[in-house]
Design a protein around this motif. Structure first.
Motif, mmCIF file in Angstrom:
data_model
loop_
_atom_site.group_PDB
_atom_site.id
_atom_site.type_symbol
_atom_site.label_atom_id
_atom_site.label_comp_id
_atom_site.label_asym_id
_atom_site.label_seq_id
_atom_site.Cartn_x
_atom_site.Cartn_y
_atom_site.Cartn_z
ATOM 1 N N PHE A 248 0.856 -1.184 0.000
ATOM 2 C CA PHE A 248 0.000 0.000 0.000
ATOM 3 C C PHE A 248 0.896 1.239 0.000
ATOM 4 N N LEU A 249 0.381 2.323 -0.538
ATOM 5 C CA LEU A 249 1.134 3.577 -0.597
ATOM 6 C C LEU A 249 0.282 4.706 -0.034
ATOM 7 N N ILE A 250 0.850 5.477 0.880
ATOM 8 C CA ILE A 250 0.194 6.696 1.371
ATOM 9 C C ILE A 250 1.029 7.881 0.902
ATOM 10 N N VAL A 251 0.407 8.766 0.147
ATOM 11 C CA VAL A 251 1.083 9.959 -0.349
ATOM 12 C C VAL A 251 0.608 11.138 0.479
ATOM 13 N N THR A 252 1.557 11.859 1.088
ATOM 14 C CA THR A 252 1.177 12.957 1.970
ATOM 15 C C THR A 252 2.235 14.042 1.922
ATOM 16 N N ALA A 253 1.971 15.164 2.563
ATOM 17 C CA ALA A 253 2.958 16.243 2.658
ATOM 18 C C ALA A 253 4.063 15.827 3.614
ATOM 19 N N LYS A 294 14.758 3.399 -10.280
ATOM 20 C CA LYS A 294 15.357 4.719 -10.351
ATOM 21 C C LYS A 294 15.068 5.516 -9.089
ATOM 22 N N GLU A 295 14.529 6.756 -9.226
ATOM 23 C CA GLU A 295 14.256 7.498 -8.014
ATOM 24 C C GLU A 295 12.899 8.175 -8.072
ATOM 25 N N ASP A 296 12.403 8.526 -6.874
ATOM 26 C CA ASP A 296 11.167 9.261 -6.697
ATOM 27 C C ASP A 296 9.981 8.584 -7.371
ATOM 28 N N LEU A 297 9.125 9.327 -8.067
ATOM 29 C CA LEU A 297 7.892 8.740 -8.584
ATOM 30 C C LEU A 297 8.132 7.695 -9.660
ATOM 31 N N ASP A 298 9.293 7.749 -10.335
ATOM 32 C CA ASP A 298 9.611 6.702 -11.297
ATOM 33 C C ASP A 298 9.705 5.348 -10.599
ATOM 34 N N ILE A 299 10.275 5.363 -9.385
ATOM 35 C CA ILE A 299 10.399 4.125 -8.607
ATOM 36 C C ILE A 299 9.016 3.625 -8.223
ATOM 37 N N LEU A 300 8.187 4.537 -7.715
ATOM 38 C CA LEU A 300 6.856 4.141 -7.280
ATOM 39 C C LEU A 300 6.042 3.601 -8.450
ATOM 40 N N GLY A 301 6.307 4.106 -9.649
ATOM 41 C CA GLY A 301 5.581 3.657 -10.822
ATOM 42 C C GLY A 301 5.946 2.257 -11.264
ATOM 43 N N ASP A 320 0.865 19.849 -8.242
ATOM 44 C CA ASP A 320 2.091 19.619 -9.011
ATOM 45 C C ASP A 320 2.298 18.140 -9.339
ATOM 46 N N ASP A 321 1.649 17.259 -8.591
ATOM 47 C CA ASP A 321 1.921 15.825 -8.736
ATOM 48 C C ASP A 321 0.719 15.018 -9.206
ATOM 49 N N LEU A 322 -0.362 15.704 -9.580
ATOM 50 C CA LEU A 322 -1.584 14.996 -9.947
ATOM 51 C C LEU A 322 -1.353 13.969 -11.050
ATOM 52 N N GLU A 323 -0.746 14.408 -12.151
ATOM 53 C CA GLU A 323 -0.586 13.517 -13.297
ATOM 54 C C GLU A 323 0.311 12.333 -12.965
ATOM 55 N N GLN A 324 1.363 12.596 -12.165
ATOM 56 C CA GLN A 324 2.274 11.510 -11.804
ATOM 57 C C GLN A 324 1.596 10.496 -10.889
ATOM 58 N N ILE A 325 0.775 10.973 -9.950
ATOM 59 C CA ILE A 325 0.057 10.063 -9.058
ATOM 60 C C ILE A 325 -0.901 9.189 -9.859
ATOM 61 N N LYS A 326 -1.560 9.786 -10.851
ATOM 62 C CA LYS A 326 -2.528 9.043 -11.657
ATOM 63 C C LYS A 326 -1.856 7.961 -12.501
ATOM 64 N N ASN A 329 0.400 2.506 -10.753
ATOM 65 C CA ASN A 329 -0.399 1.315 -11.024
ATOM 66 C C ASN A 329 -1.056 0.820 -9.738
ATOM 67 N N THR A 330 -2.384 0.869 -9.673
ATOM 68 C CA THR A 330 -3.074 0.455 -8.453
ATOM 69 C C THR A 330 -4.495 -0.001 -8.760
ATOM 70 N N LYS A 331 -5.048 -0.821 -7.851
ATOM 71 C CA LYS A 331 -6.436 -1.258 -7.967
ATOM 72 C C LYS A 331 -7.392 -0.199 -7.425
ATOM 73 N N LEU A 332 -6.898 0.642 -6.490
ATOM 74 C CA LEU A 332 -7.800 1.558 -5.786
ATOM 75 C C LEU A 332 -7.060 2.827 -5.378
ATOM 76 N N ARG A 333 -7.701 3.981 -5.595
ATOM 77 C CA ARG A 333 -7.203 5.247 -5.050
ATOM 78 C C ARG A 333 -8.220 5.751 -4.025
ATOM 79 N N ILE A 334 -7.717 6.060 -2.830
ATOM 80 C CA ILE A 334 -8.559 6.615 -1.767
ATOM 81 C C ILE A 334 -8.101 8.046 -1.513
ATOM 82 N N VAL A 335 -8.995 8.987 -1.683
ATOM 83 C CA VAL A 335 -8.677 10.404 -1.507
ATOM 84 C C VAL A 335 -9.242 10.855 -0.157
ATOM 85 N N LEU A 336 -8.373 11.383 0.711
ATOM 86 C CA LEU A 336 -8.790 11.827 2.039
ATOM 87 C C LEU A 336 -9.000 13.339 2.053
ATOM 88 N N VAL A 337 -10.156 13.766 2.548
ATOM 89 C CA VAL A 337 -10.488 15.188 2.675
ATOM 90 C C VAL A 337 -10.763 15.461 4.145
#
Length: 750
Positions: A248-253, A294-301, A320-326, A329-337
Motif C-alpha cells: 500500500f502507498l500513502i502519499v502525503t505532505a 530509479k528514483e522518486d515517482l519513477d520508482i513508485l511507478g 504539481d503531482d496529480l498527473e504523476q500520481i494518476k 499502477n493500483t487497484k484503488l485510489r482513496i482520496v482523504l479530505v
C-alpha cells in the motif's frame, strides 16, 4: 513536497550502511565494534563527575565514525584533547547545548540481514556463543541514513524488543515472497471485528473499514470526508488486508510523515512501514532496499500497488503531482479530505481527477468555468465516489491565535542564546557542523514555554533558599509570559464553571507537562485536574478520563501530552481547548486533537493557541498562513528555513532588552507597560470571546480568529509581529546576524 509511506514493500539484496570486509567483521567480533571505527566523529554532551581521588573530571559524550549512538562513550577531556583537539575546540566555541536523546539507542526496525561467512566463537565465563548474522538497524528518532550494521549477539538484539523486531523482519520477507493469484479476485467478507490488538476502535471505524474493503473489492476509487478518525480507519483498513501481498502507498505532505508513521506504530505496529523521504542519498538507499529502480515517482511507478491513499488532497502541493500520481499502477485510489472543500469548480475538478478514469474526466473539463450550474454538477459527480462522510462537514474546532509577551527573564535567556551562538549564526557556510541551527531552535522554543525548561538550576536554587511555597509559585508564574496568561485564563474559566483541555508537547528531562502540573496543583489544588502523558498504559488513561468525566469530582482541567492523543480518550462536557506550546506545523496540533472524542454542547469548540510574539513561534504561524508547511522534526529544516525562524523578531527583542536594562534600576511606567499592557488586552478579548460579545472583524484586536482552509491558515487580523516587522529583501542571513550581534559581543551587554 510529495512524500510517501510505503507499506509492506519487498526488499532487495543491496542495502545501505557502512560495509566491512570479512576480516573487519571478524575483528569487530573479537575486539568489539570500536576496533573498526575511524575514531571520534562528534561530541554530543558534556558533564563533570567525581573521580576516585576526590577531584572532578570533565567528560564528553562522543560518537564514533560508522557506529550507532548506542556505542557512544563518555571520554575524559584530557584524553579527547590528545585524540581530537579541534573537535573539542569547535564544541566549546559553539557553546552547544545538550541535544542527544536516549531514544537514538533504541532499535526501531530491521532493514536487512546478511550472514557472517567465517564463524567466530566467542567465549565468556559462562558460555561459548557464535555470531551468525549482521542486521541493518534503523534507530528510533533517526532517519534511514543513520542505519548501521549490528552483530546479532548484541545485547539490544538479544532483548525482547530485538527478538520481536527479528520476528517482524522474517514475517515481512515471507509475505514479500508470496505470489498473488492474478486470475482470482476472490471475495472480501464483511468484518464483524477488526484485527487490531490493543486499539479500542468504535463501531463507526469498523463500518468505515468495511466500506473501504468493499471499494477495494470492486476496484472503485473512493473519497473520504473525515477530520477525526481518518488515520485510525486507514491504518485499520490496511491491517485488515493482511492477506494481500501487494504493498500500500500513502502519499502525503512531508510535514505529516512523522504523524502517519507514529499512527502506524501506535495502532497497528505489525504493519511494515517505510518512510520514503529525506535527501537524495537517503532516498537512494531506500530505493535499493525496497524498489530496485530509479528514483522518486519513477520508482513508485514500477510497483503494482494494492491501494494508494492520497492524504490532504486539498493542499497546494498535490496540484504539481496529480498527473504523476494518476500514472501509478493500483487497484484503488482513496482520496482523504479533512476540511470543507472550497466552493470552486477548480477544487472539485482537482479531486475528481484522482477518482475518474482519464476518459470520463476529459468529459468534465467543460465544467471548469465558475458557474453555479457547473459547481452543482461537479458536486453531484463527486457524491458518487463518497465512501463515507459528507462534503458539508464543518470542522468541530474554532481556532484563535493568542499572543503572549515573553517575560524579562525569558527575554534575557532568548537573546543570550542567540548571542552565545553567534559563530554558527554569522557563518557563511550552510554546512556548519553538528546541526548548530537546529540546537538553537530547540533552545529558544524551550525558552518561550518557561525558563525553567532551559535552566532547571534556577528553580533548584530557589528551593535551596527555602522560600515559602506561595512565593516560589509567584516567581514561577512571573518568569513565563505564557504561564502568567494561563493563570489569568484559568481563573476566568473556573469562575464561569467551564471545563478546559490543555495540550502540551512532552519531552525528555524537565517537561512542560511537569511545570503545568506543578502550577495547577499549587494554584487550584491536586484534585482539580487530570494528566495523561505519552506512554501511559491504557488502564491508567481510561481511569483518568473516567474521573474527569464525573462532574461531581470538581475537576475542570485535563492536561494532555499531544503525543498521547488517541480515540481511547473520550471527554464529555468540554468547553475550551488551549494549546500551550504550538508545534512547528500548527495543522498537526489540530490533527492530534481530531483523534480524541469530545462531547460538547456547542457545535464548534473554541481552541486558543498561545504563541510568543516576535519569536520563532510567531514565525512558524506566519509560514503556515503562507502555505509553507514545516516538518514536525526541526532536524529536517533547511539552512534557510532555520535562519528565517531565528531571525524573526530578533532585532525587536534585543531593542526591548536594552530598554529593560536601561530601566532596571527604576520602577517606571514604561516598564509596567511593557510587562502588562498586552496581557490586559488579551485578557479583555478572551473574556469577550467566551461571552461571544467580541466582533471578529475588529481591526484593533490582538487575538486572531483563524481558519484552516485548503492547506493554509487565513486571518483578517495580523499577528503582533507581522504588523511591526519589515523584512529586508535579499539580505543574507550571515550579514543580518553580523550587523545585529557584533556590537552586542563587543559591549558584552548580556
Amino acid at each position: 513536497m510529495l512524500s510517501s509511506l510505503l507499506l509492506r514493500t519487498p526488499c532487495a539484496d543491496a542495502l545501505p550502511g557502512v560495509w566491512h570486509c570479512p576480516q573487519c567483521v571478524k575483528k569487530k567480533l573479537l575486539f568489539g565494534v570500536h576496533s573498526v571505527s575511524d575514531g571520534v566523529e562528534s561530541i554530543w554532551d558534556v558533564r563533570e563527575v567525581e573521580v576516585s581521588n576526590g577531584g572532578r573530571q570533565r567528560q564528553y559524550l562522543v560518537k564514533y565514525h560508522g557506529l550507532a549512538h548506542i556505542h557512544n562513550h563518555w571520554v575524559p577531556e584530557k584524553q579527547l584533547l590528545l585524540e581530537n583537539p579541534c573537535l573539542v575546540s569547535s564544541f566549546r566555541e559553539t557553546d552547544q547545548i545538550v541535544r542527544w536523546t536516549a531514544e537514538w539507542t533504541v532499535p526501531d526496525r530491521l532493514l536487512g540481514k546478511r550472514p557472517i561467512k567465517d564463524k567466530v566463537y566467542i567465549a565468556s565465563s559462562a558460555v561459548i556463543s557464535v555470531c551468525n548474522f549482521e542486521w541493518l538497524v534503523k534507530w528510533r528518532g533517526l532517519s534511514y541514513d543513520h542505519a548501521t550494521w549490528e552483530l546479532d549477539n548484541a545485547s539490544f538484539l538479544s532483548s525482547s524488543l530485538g527478538q520481536n523486531l527479528m520476528r517482524n523482519y522474517e514475517i515481512r520477507h515471507r509475505k514479500a515472497k508470496q505470489q498473488v493469484n492474478q486470475g482470482d479476485k476472490g471475495s472480501i467478507s464483511q468484518l464483524s471485528e477488526l484485527p487490531v490488538s490493543g486499539s479500542h476502535v468504535n463501531d463507526n471505524v469498523l463500518k468505515n473499514v468495511n466500506k473501504l474493503r468493499e471499494c477495494l473489492f470492486k476496484c472503485q476509487n473512493a473519497v473520504v470526508f473525515d477530520d477525526q478518525e481518518r488515520a485510525m480507519t486507514v491504518t485499520s483498513f490496511i491491517e485488515s488486508m493482511n492477506e494481500s501481498a501487494r504493498p500500500f502507498l500513502i502519499v502525503t505532505a512531508s510535514g505529516s510523515l512523522s504523524q502517519w508513521e507514529a499512527e502506524f506504530a501506535q495502532l497497528v505496529p505489525s504493519v511494515d512501514v517505510v518512510v520514503y523521504n529525506g535527501n537524495k542519498d537517503t532516498r537512494k538507499g531506500l530505493e535499493h532496499q525496497n524498489f530496485m529502480k530509479k528514483e522518486d515517482l519513477d520508482i513508485l511507478g514500477s510497483i503494482r500497488w494494492e491501494a494508494i491513499v492520497i492524504d490532504e488532497c486539498q493542499q497546494s502541493w498535490i496540484s504539481d503531482d496529480l498527473e504523476q500520481i494518476k500514472m501509478l499502477n493500483t487497484k484503488l485510489r482513496i482520496v482523504l479530505v479533512s476540511c470543507q472543500i472550497k466552493d470552486q469548480t477548480s477544487e472539485y475538478l482537482k479531486i475528481l481527477s484522482l477518482l475518474e478514469s482519464n476518459g470520463d474526466f476529459d468529459k468534465l473539463r467543460g465544467y471548469r468555468f465558475e458557474t453555479n450550474d457547473n459547481l452543482c454538477k461537479l458536486k453531484d459527480r463527486l457524491s458518487r465516489f463518497i465512501a463515507y462522510g459528507s462534503t458539508s462537514q464543518v470542522s468541530k474546532f474554532l481556532e484563535y491565535w493568542v499572543p503572549v509577551q515573553i517575560s524579562n527573564y525569558q527575554l534575557e535567556q532568548y537573546c543570550a542564546t542567540l548571542l552565545s551562538n553567534s559563530i554558527p549564526l554569522r557563518s557563511c557556510s550552510r554546512n556548519h557542523p553538528v546541526r548548530a541551527l537546529h540546537d538553537i531552535l530547540l533552545t529558544v522554543r524551550k525558552c518561550c514555554d518557561h525558563p525553567y525548561l532551559l535552566d532547571p538550576s534556577v528553580q533548584e536554587r530557589l528551593f535551596a533558599e527555602q522560600r515559602p511555597a506561595a512565593e516560589l509559585l509567584d516567581i514561577g508564574i512571573e518568569a513565563s509570559g505564557k504561564l502568567k496568561l494561563l493563570d489569568t485564563m484559568l481563573t476566568e474559566i473556573k469562575t464561569r464553571g467551564l471545563r478546559v483541555l490543555y495540550t502540551f508537547s512532552g519531552s525528555g528531562g524537565a517537561s512542560t507537562g511537569d511545570i503545568l502540573d506543578d502550577f495547577l496543583r499549587q494554584r487550584f489544588g491536586q484534585h482539580t485536574y487530570e494528566r495523561i502523558d505519552a506512554g501511559v498504559i491504557l488502564s491508567k488513561k481510561q481511569a483518568a478520563v473516567n474521573r474527569f468525566n464525573k462532574k461531581e469530582t470538581g475537576q475542570f482541567v485535563f492536561l494532555l501530552d499531544n503525543r498521547a492523543c488517541s480515540s481511547v480518550i473520550k471527554l464529555s462536557s468540554l468547553d475550551i481547548v488551549v494549546i500551550y506550546d504550538s508545534g512547528w506545523n500548527p495543522a498537526n496540533d489540530l490533527r492530534a486533537l481530531q483523534k480524541i472524542s469530545i462531547d460538547s454542547k456547542v457545535e464548534q469548540i473554541k481552541v486558543f493557541r498561545l504563541y510568543s510574539s516576535f519569536t520563532v513561534e510567531e514565525r512558524a504561524l506566519l509560514l503556515a498562513k503562507k502555505n509553507l508547511h514545516l516538518d514536525n522534526n526541526s532536524e529536517n529544516f533547511s539552512w534557510a528555513t532555520s535562519n528565517s525562524l531565528l531571525s524573526w523578531g530578533a532585532l525587536h527583542l534585543f531593542n526591548k532588552l536594552e530598554e529593560y536594562h536601561a530601566d532596571s534600576n527604576s520602577t517606571s511606567a514604561l516598564n509596567f507597560s511593557s510587562e502588562h499592557l498586552l496581557l490586559n488586552e488579551v485578557t479583555k478579548e478572551f473574556q469577550a470571546i467566551l461571552s461571544e460579545s467580541r466582533e471578529d472583524t475588529d481591526s484593533n484586536a490582538v487575538i486572531s480568529k483563524v481558519k484552516l482552509g485548503v492547506g493554509s491558515y487565513s486571518s483578517d487580523i495580523p499577528l503582533i509581529g507581522e504588523a511591526q516587522i519589515q523584512l529586508k529583501d535579499g539580505e543574507e542571513p550571515h550579514v543580518f546576524w553580523k550587523n545585529l550581534l557584533d556590537g552586542k559581543l563587543r559591549s558584552g551587554s548580556i
